[in-house]
Design a protein around this motif. Structure first.
Motif, PDB file in Angstrom:
ATOM      1  N   SER A   1       0.804  -1.289   0.062  1.00  0.00           N
ATOM      2  CA  SER A   1       0.237   0.258   0.117  1.00  0.00           C
ATOM      3  C   SER A   1       0.836   1.201   0.003  1.00  0.00           C
ATOM      4  CB  SER A   1      -1.035  -0.049   1.267  1.00  0.00           C
ATOM      5  OG  SER A   1      -1.576   1.191   1.040  1.00  0.00           O
ATOM      6  N   ALA A   2       0.444   2.215  -0.818  1.00  0.00           N
ATOM      7  CA  ALA A   2       1.407   3.468  -0.869  1.00  0.00           C
ATOM      8  C   ALA A   2       1.185   4.189   0.164  1.00  0.00           C
ATOM      9  CB  ALA A   2       0.943   4.258  -2.340  1.00  0.00           C
ATOM     10  N   GLN A   3       2.243   4.835   0.680  1.00  0.00           N
ATOM     11  CA  GLN A   3       1.928   5.678   1.649  1.00  0.00           C
ATOM     12  C   GLN A   3       1.491   7.008   1.141  1.00  0.00           C
ATOM     13  OE1 GLN A   3       2.783   4.927   4.958  1.00  0.00           O
ATOM     14  NE2 GLN A   3       3.251   3.004   4.164  1.00  0.00           N
ATOM     15  N   TRP A   4       1.156   7.929   2.166  1.00  0.00           N
ATOM     16  CA  TRP A   4       0.256   9.137   1.802  1.00  0.00           C
ATOM     17  C   TRP A   4       1.427  10.273   0.967  1.00  0.00           C
ATOM     18  CZ3 TRP A   4      -4.307   9.167   0.737  1.00  0.00           C
ATOM     19  CH2 TRP A   4      -5.143   8.230   1.295  1.00  0.00           C
ATOM     20  N   GLY A   5       2.869  10.301   1.681  1.00  0.00           N
ATOM     21  CA  GLY A   5       3.745  10.741   1.012  1.00  0.00           C
ATOM     22  C   GLY A   5       3.845  10.409  -0.421  1.00  0.00           C
ATOM     23  N   ALA A   6       3.632   9.116  -0.794  1.00  0.00           N
ATOM     24  CA  ALA A   6       3.870   8.790  -2.174  1.00  0.00           C
ATOM     25  C   ALA A   6       2.761   9.264  -2.883  1.00  0.00           C
ATOM     26  CB  ALA A   6       4.169   7.351  -1.929  1.00  0.00           C
ATOM     27  N   VAL A   7       1.497   9.197  -2.442  1.00  0.00           N
ATOM     28  CA  VAL A   7       0.368   9.832  -2.950  1.00  0.00           C
ATOM     29  C   VAL A   7       0.535  11.261  -3.306  1.00  0.00           C
ATOM     30  CG1 VAL A   7      -2.024  10.158  -2.806  1.00  0.00           C
ATOM     31  CG2 VAL A   7      -1.088   8.092  -1.534  1.00  0.00           C
ATOM     32  N   TRP A   8       0.958  12.255  -2.505  1.00  0.00           N
ATOM     33  CA  TRP A   8       1.256  13.503  -2.658  1.00  0.00           C
ATOM     34  C   TRP A   8       2.114  13.540  -3.715  1.00  0.00           C
ATOM     35  CZ3 TRP A   8      -0.791  17.788  -3.042  1.00  0.00           C
ATOM     36  CH2 TRP A   8       0.117  18.997  -3.209  1.00  0.00           C
ATOM     37  N   GLN A   9       3.341  12.726  -3.855  1.00  0.00           N
ATOM     38  CA  GLN A   9       4.166  12.783  -5.196  1.00  0.00           C
ATOM     39  C   GLN A   9       3.503  12.489  -6.251  1.00  0.00           C
ATOM     40  OE1 GLN A   9       7.457  13.806  -4.625  1.00  0.00           O
ATOM     41  NE2 GLN A   9       6.797  14.213  -2.642  1.00  0.00           N
ATOM     42  N   LEU A  10       2.737  11.614  -6.408  1.00  0.00           N
ATOM     43  CA  LEU A  10       2.034  11.560  -7.757  1.00  0.00           C
ATOM     44  C   LEU A  10       1.026  12.641  -8.218  1.00  0.00           C
ATOM     45  CD1 LEU A  10       0.570   7.819  -7.212  1.00  0.00           C
ATOM     46  CD2 LEU A  10       2.591   8.452  -8.509  1.00  0.00           C
ATOM     47  N   ILE A  11       0.417  13.277  -7.200  1.00  0.00           N
ATOM     48  CA  ILE A  11      -0.600  14.307  -7.331  1.00  0.00           C
ATOM     49  C   ILE A  11      -0.257  15.776  -7.830  1.00  0.00           C
ATOM     50  CG2 ILE A  11      -2.605  15.654  -6.478  1.00  0.00           C
ATOM     51  CD1 ILE A  11      -3.373  12.909  -5.030  1.00  0.00           C
ATOM     52  N   LYS A  12       1.061  16.045  -7.027  1.00  0.00           N
ATOM     53  CA  LYS A  12       1.374  17.462  -7.024  1.00  0.00           C
ATOM     54  C   LYS A  12       1.980  18.028  -8.147  1.00  0.00           C
ATOM     55  CE  LYS A  12       6.253  17.084  -4.768  1.00  0.00           C
ATOM     56  NZ  LYS A  12       6.849  17.513  -3.826  1.00  0.00           N
ATOM     57  N   PRO A  13       2.791  17.192  -9.051  1.00  0.00           N
ATOM     58  CA  PRO A  13       3.623  17.629 -10.124  1.00  0.00           C
ATOM     59  C   PRO A  13       2.692  18.441 -11.025  1.00  0.00           C
ATOM     60  CG  PRO A  13       4.250  15.394  -9.869  1.00  0.00           C
ATOM     61  CD  PRO A  13       3.263  15.663  -8.993  1.00  0.00           C
ATOM     62  N   TYR A  14       1.522  18.287 -11.469  1.00  0.00           N
ATOM     63  CA  TYR A  14       0.649  18.896 -12.354  1.00  0.00           C
ATOM     64  C   TYR A  14       0.312  20.119 -11.833  1.00  0.00           C
ATOM     65  CZ  TYR A  14      -3.089  20.224 -15.195  1.00  0.00           C
ATOM     66  OH  TYR A  14      -4.328  20.972 -15.879  1.00  0.00           O
ATOM     67  N   TRP A  15       0.090  20.364 -10.513  1.00  0.00           N
ATOM     68  CA  TRP A  15      -0.478  21.676 -10.095  1.00  0.00           C
ATOM     69  C   TRP A  15       0.914  22.662  -9.646  1.00  0.00           C
ATOM     70  CZ3 TRP A  15      -5.554  22.061 -10.276  1.00  0.00           C
ATOM     71  CH2 TRP A  15      -6.146  20.829 -10.338  1.00  0.00           C
ATOM     72  N   ARG A  16       2.169  21.984 -10.080  1.00  0.00           N
ATOM     73  CA  ARG A  16       3.335  23.069  -9.768  1.00  0.00           C
ATOM     74  C   ARG A  16       3.959  23.103 -11.446  1.00  0.00           C
ATOM     75  NH1 ARG A  16       6.215  21.228  -4.398  1.00  0.00           N
ATOM     76  NH2 ARG A  16       4.590  21.626  -2.758  1.00  0.00           N
ATOM     77  N   SER A  17       3.276  22.671 -12.400  1.00  0.00           N
ATOM     78  CA  SER A  17       3.966  22.398 -13.719  1.00  0.00           C
ATOM     79  C   SER A  17       3.808  23.819 -14.429  1.00  0.00           C
ATOM     80  CB  SER A  17       3.304  21.349 -14.552  1.00  0.00           C
ATOM     81  OG  SER A  17       1.705  21.778 -14.704  1.00  0.00           O
ATOM     82  N   GLU A  18       3.955  24.075 -15.800  1.00  0.00           N
ATOM     83  CA  GLU A  18       3.804  25.085 -16.487  1.00  0.00           C
ATOM     84  C   GLU A  18       2.384  25.357 -16.761  1.00  0.00           C
ATOM     85  OE1 GLU A  18       3.766  21.213 -18.689  1.00  0.00           O
ATOM     86  OE2 GLU A  18       5.242  22.294 -17.256  1.00  0.00           O
ATOM     87  N   GLU A  19       1.402  24.434 -16.528  1.00  0.00           N
ATOM     88  CA  GLU A  19       0.039  24.816 -16.647  1.00  0.00           C
ATOM     89  C   GLU A  19      -0.773  24.902 -15.384  1.00  0.00           C
ATOM     90  OE1 GLU A  19      -1.700  21.511 -18.913  1.00  0.00           O
ATOM     91  OE2 GLU A  19      -0.225  21.374 -20.448  1.00  0.00           O
ATOM     92  N   LYS A  20       0.135  25.317 -14.445  1.00  0.00           N
ATOM     93  CA  LYS A  20      -0.510  25.380 -12.847  1.00  0.00           C
ATOM     94  C   LYS A  20      -1.504  26.582 -12.907  1.00  0.00           C
ATOM     95  CE  LYS A  20       3.186  28.277 -11.287  1.00  0.00           C
ATOM     96  NZ  LYS A  20       4.428  28.316 -10.428  1.00  0.00           N
ATOM     97  N   TRP A  21      -1.388  27.651 -13.757  1.00  0.00           N
ATOM     98  CA  TRP A  21      -2.151  28.925 -13.555  1.00  0.00           C
ATOM     99  C   TRP A  21      -3.554  28.505 -14.088  1.00  0.00           C
ATOM    100  CZ3 TRP A  21      -0.993  31.702  -9.926  1.00  0.00           C
ATOM    101  CH2 TRP A  21       0.466  32.003  -9.899  1.00  0.00           C
ATOM    102  N   ARG A  22      -3.572  27.594 -15.168  1.00  0.00           N
ATOM    103  CA  ARG A  22      -4.961  27.113 -15.924  1.00  0.00           C
ATOM    104  C   ARG A  22      -5.557  26.004 -15.126  1.00  0.00           C
ATOM    105  NH1 ARG A  22      -6.172  23.231 -19.712  1.00  0.00           N
ATOM    106  NH2 ARG A  22      -7.875  23.962 -21.049  1.00  0.00           N
ATOM    107  N   ALA A  23      -4.845  25.243 -14.604  1.00  0.00           N
ATOM    108  CA  ALA A  23      -5.233  24.323 -13.933  1.00  0.00           C
ATOM    109  C   ALA A  23      -5.864  24.905 -12.479  1.00  0.00           C
ATOM    110  CB  ALA A  23      -4.151  23.221 -13.405  1.00  0.00           C
ATOM    111  N   TRP A  24      -5.293  25.855 -11.888  1.00  0.00           N
ATOM    112  CA  TRP A  24      -5.758  26.203 -10.756  1.00  0.00           C
ATOM    113  C   TRP A  24      -7.119  27.111 -11.183  1.00  0.00           C
ATOM    114  CZ3 TRP A  24      -5.095  24.594  -5.956  1.00  0.00           C
ATOM    115  CH2 TRP A  24      -3.949  23.899  -5.612  1.00  0.00           C
ATOM    116  N   GLY A  25      -6.852  27.806 -12.121  1.00  0.00           N
ATOM    117  CA  GLY A  25      -8.073  28.747 -12.690  1.00  0.00           C
ATOM    118  C   GLY A  25      -9.281  27.818 -12.707  1.00  0.00           C
ATOM    119  N   MET A  26      -9.149  26.993 -13.362  1.00  0.00           N
ATOM    120  CA  MET A  26     -10.271  25.828 -13.707  1.00  0.00           C
ATOM    121  C   MET A  26     -10.841  25.531 -12.409  1.00  0.00           C
ATOM    122  SD  MET A  26      -9.238  23.949 -17.207  1.00  0.00           S
ATOM    123  CE  MET A  26     -10.919  22.950 -17.352  1.00  0.00           C
TER     124      MET A  26
END
Length: 584
Positions: free
Chosen positions: A11-36
């Motif tokens: 079972s994945a630890q929650w730290g590993a879960v966050w490592q899967l999720i966070k890259p997109y929200w810090r990527s070059e598309e973050k402003w569009r993503a956060w806006g939506m």
């Protein structure tokens, strides 16, 4: 694609879960993503606000019914109409924007994971070391489930939290206190309906969790078994000719039956757990319809509240109870999402582990030789040596035959030269700025048009029909040298015989004209006369190309100038000698 012999069930630890999720929200598309996401959240909050308005509407509407107040009744119908229309618009665009954000997130993650998987030969190492089962499923299915599941669960939880805080104050104020006496002692519970809602949801959540917890593991296993069964079916399709020649249908049927039995057994386990879970959730949901009225009815029958207040209490209780029951309502999705996260975390960790592995063999460039080996040692993955401290060199334009018994490391040597074999030590040096082409025994032919298959991997380079037709005819494939055939889209590895596939790979070499050509048993499916034809073509059409061939046939030697000979030795690695081949 590999089938693991050992089930990866961590079972994945929650730290590993966050490592899967966070890259997109810090990527070059973050402003569009956060806006939506912000727009979706605003729409969700607006939906909760409208639910509060509907709750107040319930009280006024039912009081008008009880008091037979027709003007108020009519006004409330008009209010309901515009509230409902506004709610529909908000609900539609909230779903629409959520789907758009989901696809944007999935597209970004798919590109990232494909890049990560295909970079530094990670796909090769994870497959060779059996570290990841069914990576195609990880990228195609699990990334889709991760993005859709994460948005659904996060937005659902946010909506539940906002709904809870919005309605708990309403329920507290309208439910009033509950007074009762026990052994001549008077007790009063302020806002008692709130406490009943919390108690009802807490008991229900505890029961649902204890009943449904096994679904996380069973869901993970079900995906694993389904992927293995699907892989077995694909293998039959890819090797239909060989299976038919062996008459291996019964064996394949037995293997597929065994794989499907695993699916069936695990599915029955899922069914049993789901049955218990459905009993608990349906009882919880159905009893919730009558529970608030039962609890509030004493105050209604005592005349403390009117029908409208009773219905408002029932509605507010339902909203609070639903908000508190988010875990129960989302349990199935949460179990599937957690299984998906576990698989992706394992996939991600395997690729990171491969990329972090030290490369014992250093591949560099030089300005003098087509190929130079310096104290090269090759090992098997378990550390057993194939050969040790081999030093040799070939100059531009030379042709070298690599010979020796099976298992001495000839093909592995080509993998090391290509930079994809990490087990060993020493140096491999290649000519700087030159083009290399490797032709394995089983040539890779991508699905697509024949012109694309012939020019692979030069997908970005245009070749004329005359060039394509010429090399096909030279390699004795005239039946393919037609314009309509060149544009035919097919699985060519299924349509062509092994000998035709090898001739196609030689045509590819004549087309691309590499500076150095590596051949690994590339003529094993050809007769000697055809073999003579294609090697003669290399000498006449590519006279300046350096050639290194791995072959068992002695007839190949005459097309080379030097021989690198490997020989088995007792209780140790293979020996190595380099010698010139005398012209006949």
């Amino acid at each position: 694609m590999a089938i693991m012999t050992k089930k990866p069930g961590k079972s994945a630890q929650w730290g590993a879960v966050w490592q899967l999720i966070k890259p997109y929200w810090r990527s070059e598309e973050k402003w569009r993503a956060w806006g939506m996401l912000t727009t979706i959240i605003i729409l969700s909050l607006a939906g909760v606000y409208l639910s509060v308005q509907f709750n107040e509407w319930n009280r006024v509407f039912y009081d008008a019914l009880q008091n037979r107040n027709y003007p108020v009744f009519k006004a409330q119908l008009f209010k309901f109409t515009w509230l409902a229309l506004l709610f529909i618009v908000i609900a539609v665009y909230r779903v629409y924007l959520t789907q758009g954000l989901q696809m944007s997130w999935r597209r970004w993650m798919t590109e990232e994971y494909m890049e990560k998987w295909l970079t530094n030969h990670a796909y090769y190492y994870t497959e060779y070391q059996h570290q990841v089962d069914n990576p195609d499923q990880r990228i195609s299915d699990d990334l889709n489930s991760l993005t859709s599941g994460t948005l659904s669960l996060v937005l659902g939880l946010l909506s539940s939290v906002v709904t809870l805080f919005s309605f708990v104050f309403i329920l507290w104020s309208i439910s009033g206190p509950l007074s009762f006496a026990i052994a001549s002692h008077e007790f009063t519970i302020p806002g008692y309906m709130v406490w009943f809602a919390i108690l009802y949801a807490a008991v229900g959540s505890a029961i649902i969790w204890s009943v449904g917890k096994p679904l996380v593991r069973l869901g993970f296993n079900q995906e694993w078994f389904e992927a293995n069964f699907r892989f077995g079916l694909i293998r039959i399709r890819e090797n239909s000719d060989a299976i038919a020649l062996y008459h291996g249908e019964k064996n394949e049927h037995d293997q597929l039956t065994g794989k499907f039995d695993s699916i069936k057994t695990n599915w029955w386990s899922i069914m049993r757990v789901t049955r218990r879970l459905n009993i608990a959730t349906n009882f919880y949901a159905q009893f919730a319809n009558i529970f608030p009225i039962l609890v509030a009815s004493p105050r209604y029958f005592s005349g403390a509240i009117q029908l409208g207040a009773l219905m408002q209490i029932s509605s507010a209780f339902g909203q609070v109870q639903d908000a508190l029951s988010w875990f129960i309502n989302a349990f199935d999705n949460l179990a599937s999402w957690k299984a998906t996260v576990n698989r992706l975390a394992g996939f991600n960790a395997a690729i990171d582990q491969v990329n972090a592995q030290p490369r014992g063999i250093k591949v560099s460039q030089n300005a003098e030789h087509a190929l130079k080996l310096d104290n090269l040692t090759l090992n098997l993955p378990d550390g057993s040596p194939l050969f040790c401290n081999v030093s040799a060199a070939m100059k531009p334009g030379e042709r070298v035959l690599v010979a020796g018994p099976s298992g001495c490391g000839k093909s592995t040597l080509l993998r090391a030269i290509a930079g994809i074999w990490p087990y060993g030590a020493g140096n491999v040096s290649l000519a700087e700025g030159k083009r290399y082409l490797f032709l394995p025994q089983r040539s890779y032919i991508p699905i697509g048009t024949l012109r694309d298959a012939l020019s692979y991997p030069d997908t970005d380079r245009e070749y004329t029909d005359e060039q394509l037709q010429r090399v096909l005819e030279q390699c004795r494939l005239p039946h393919l040298a037609k314009t309509e055939v060149l544009d035919d889209y097919a699985n060519w590895s299924q349509r062509l015989s092994p000998g035709e596939q090898q001739r196609l790979s030689f045509a590819r070499a004549l087309l691309i004209k590499p500076d150095t050509l590596f051949l690994d048993e590339a003529t094993s499916a050809m007769d000697e006369e055809t073999e003579h034809r294609v090697y003669s073509l290399l000498l006449s059409e590519l006279p300046e190309t350096s050639v290194i061939s791995v072959a068992h046939r002695s007839t190949v030697a005459k097309y080379h100038q030097h021989c690198w000979q490997f020989k088995n030795q007792e209780n140790g690695p293979c020996g190595f000698t380099a010698s010139a081949i005398l012209a006949e």
